[in-house]
Enzyme design. Structure first.
Site, PDB file in Angstrom:
ATOM      1  N   GLU A  99      46.267  55.412  18.597  1.00 38.53           N
ATOM      2  CA  GLU A  99      45.814  55.544  17.217  1.00 38.53           C
ATOM      3  C   GLU A  99      44.447  56.190  17.150  1.00 38.53           C
ATOM      4  O   GLU A  99      43.630  56.051  18.058  1.00 38.53           O
ATOM      5  CB  GLU A  99      45.747  54.175  16.556  1.00 38.53           C
ATOM      6  N   CYS A 349      38.639  46.869  11.007  1.00 38.99           N
ATOM      7  CA  CYS A 349      38.398  46.491  12.402  1.00 38.99           C
ATOM      8  C   CYS A 349      39.412  45.437  12.841  1.00 38.99           C
ATOM      9  O   CYS A 349      39.532  44.392  12.216  1.00 38.99           O
ATOM     10  CB  CYS A 349      37.003  45.899  12.548  1.00 38.99           C
TER      11      CYS A 349
HETATM   12  N1  SAH Z   1      36.386  48.672  24.623  1.00 41.00           N
HETATM   13  C1  SAH Z   1      35.203  49.013  23.975  1.00 41.00           C
HETATM   14  C2  SAH Z   1      35.393  49.922  22.779  1.00 41.00           C
HETATM   15  C3  SAH Z   1      36.601  49.687  21.902  1.00 41.00           C
HETATM   16  S1  SAH Z   1      36.650  48.187  21.001  1.00 41.00           S
HETATM   17  C4  SAH Z   1      34.440  47.761  23.568  1.00 41.00           C
HETATM   18  O1  SAH Z   1      34.972  46.679  23.667  1.00 41.00           O
HETATM   19  O2  SAH Z   1      33.282  47.899  23.192  1.00 41.00           O
HETATM   20  C5  SAH Z   1      35.493  48.518  19.695  1.00 41.00           C
HETATM   21  C6  SAH Z   1      34.870  47.245  19.126  1.00 41.00           C
HETATM   22  O3  SAH Z   1      35.825  46.453  18.393  1.00 41.00           O
HETATM   23  C7  SAH Z   1      34.277  46.324  20.169  1.00 41.00           C
HETATM   24  O4  SAH Z   1      32.986  45.927  19.787  1.00 41.00           O
HETATM   25  C8  SAH Z   1      35.250  45.166  20.110  1.00 41.00           C
HETATM   26  O5  SAH Z   1      34.705  43.999  20.630  1.00 41.00           O
HETATM   27  C9  SAH Z   1      35.567  45.083  18.657  1.00 41.00           C
HETATM   28  N2  SAH Z   1      36.740  44.268  18.269  1.00 41.00           N
HETATM   29  C10 SAH Z   1      37.860  44.070  18.984  1.00 41.00           C
HETATM   30  N3  SAH Z   1      38.714  43.247  18.311  1.00 41.00           N
HETATM   31  C11 SAH Z   1      38.103  42.913  17.152  1.00 41.00           C
HETATM   32  C12 SAH Z   1      38.482  42.100  16.044  1.00 41.00           C
HETATM   33  N4  SAH Z   1      39.645  41.476  16.011  1.00 41.00           N
HETATM   34  N5  SAH Z   1      37.607  41.980  15.020  1.00 41.00           N
HETATM   35  C13 SAH Z   1      36.436  42.638  15.039  1.00 41.00           C
HETATM   36  N6  SAH Z   1      36.029  43.416  16.061  1.00 41.00           N
HETATM   37  C14 SAH Z   1      36.845  43.552  17.123  1.00 41.00           C
END
Ligand code: SAH
Ligand code: SF4
Length: 377
Positions: A99, A349
């Site tokens: 995506e 998010c």
């Molecule tokens: N793998 C990397 C980048 C992709 S995730 C990382 O973890 O930083 C991008 C962001 O989304 C990260 O900060 C992650 O912790 C957050 N994220 C993942 N699942 C989420 C959720 N259910 N609610 C809010 N943020 C989330």
């Protein structure tokens, strides 16, 4: 096993830098200016295929096409939110799906407002329990061409509506951990940064990591202009070991040491992302985070966690998020609360879901960088 050697897989033209393309064109007997033209066709005009490459003879195209593949990720699905957020589901050459999310795009706004959130892996191996991408596991890394190809495919699609469409900002915050696909990520950055192509300034790019320490140091050395976001999520090892299992490999002391090193080497401020859950939105955690970040040029981005299927993580109340923010700002930290985008199309998010991956139960996450559409305190 076959006795005959398998033919080498064609190289994806979307993942080649100009110098690599020039080397291949020279080998095929083409003049260097032809490779520049071809690079422009691929990267700037977001063209998808040899037929669209003007100025190159049919014979030359045929010769190049022998070793070079040219195809963009295929859009399977596109959903548009009332707030303008657009979610694309793409299929890759081997049938895997990823995506990509277009944020902050308005026809009437300047091009610099279009922000694209790119994926770097199919799935993710790091298994953060509140993240559906992680819950579904890792399938494979994306190639440089599959990373740039997301932007090229979105650009080609959007130009059908608006001929001057151009992505202004990039966030590497989609599916996967960029620093566990570092070479492809850096190659894609170099290509997208090239003035003869998309020409997206490194300062308009932000990469988010779960805390891969060697990756942070390599970013400082090789791409210091790119914005760094670190997914902190907790201020103590005890809680972070659970929320970000990678913490067991790179605990907070090592992570913060790398962050200080990054700041020393680059002079840049770091964005720390805090996905707040009922568990983590506490006074104890806020104090611990403030202590960790003391003296560091930092910006904290609070994201009330989005609920994903199978995860026990629950959103804290608005009052608790506000109290968390207050505690940090009182200690001199710059804090924003990330605005939810695209919730009506499940593009906020943590809500994104691939229809291809629906079958596998995977989701993808995408966030805005701290500079975009957040409520600043
Ligand atoms: N793998 C990397 C980048 C992709 S995730 C990382 O973890 O930083 C991008 C962001 O989304 C990260 O900060 C992650 O912790 C957050 N994220 C993942 N699942 C989420 C959720 N259910 N609610 C809010 N943020 C989330
Ligand atoms: Fe992977 Fe980032 Fe999701 Fe953790 S939050 S599982 S590192 S994509």
């Amino acid at each position: 096993m076959s006795e005959r050697e398998a033919a080498p897989a064609p190289v994806d033209i979307c993942g080649l830098s100009l110098s690599e393309l020039t080397a291949l064109c020279t080998e095929a007997g083409l003049a260097p200016y032809r490779s520049r033209q071809l690079f422009e066709w691929v990267q700037r005009r977001a063209g998808a295929g040899w037929a669209e490459a003007g100025n190159i003879s049919g014979a030359d195209k045929a010769r190049l096409a022998e070793g070079l593949s040219w195809g963009l990720p295929v859009p399977l699905e596109e959903r548009v939110s009332a707030d303008g957020t657009r979610k694309f589901l793409f299929q890759l050459a081997d049938g895997e799906t990823i995506e990509t999310v277009l944020l902050d795009y308005r026809k009437d706004r300047s091009r610099s407002h279009a922000t694209l959130c790119l994926s770097v892996q199919v799935g993710c191996a790091l298994g953060c329990p509140f993240c559906a991408t992680g819950r579904a596991g890792w399938r494979r890394n994306l190639s440089p061409g599959e990373i740039t190809g997301q932007l090229l495919a979105v650009t080609a699609r959007m130009r059908r509506e608006n001929a001057s469409f151009h992505v202004g900002n990039l966030v590497f915050m989609g599916m996967g951990e960029p620093f566990y696909n570092m070479n492809a990520f850096l190659q894609a950055v170099r290509i997208l940064n090239d003035a003869r192509g998309q020409n997206i300034g490194a300062r308009r790019m932000t990469v988010s990591t779960a805390g891969v320490v060697p990756g942070i140091l390599r970013l400082a050395a090789e791409a210091p202009q790119i914005g760094l976001a670190v997914s902190l999520h907790a201020g103590t090892d005890e809680l972070r070991d659970v929320l970000v299992p990678l913490n067991r490999r790179y605990p907070l002391a090592r992570l913060m040491e790398a962050c200080r090193e990054y700041v020393l080497r680059t002079g840049r401020r770091i964005t720390f992302e805090m996905a707040l859950t009922e568990e983590s939105a506490t006074e104890t955690q806020a104090r611990a985070v403030a202590a960790l970040l003391r003296g560091l040029p930092a910006h904290v981005n609070l994201i009330p966690v989005n609920i994903v299927a199978g995860s026990a993580a629950r959103r804290p109340t608005g009052a608790r998020v506000a109290a968390f923010r207050r505690l940090l700002t009182e200690r001199g930290l710059a804090v924003t609360i990330r605005e939810e985008r695209g919730a009506d199309i499940e593009a906020a998010c943590g809500q994104l879901r691939q229809s291809g991956a629906k079958r596998k139960g995977a989701e993808a996450i995408c966030h805005l960088p701290s500079s975009d559409k957040t409520s600043q305190e």
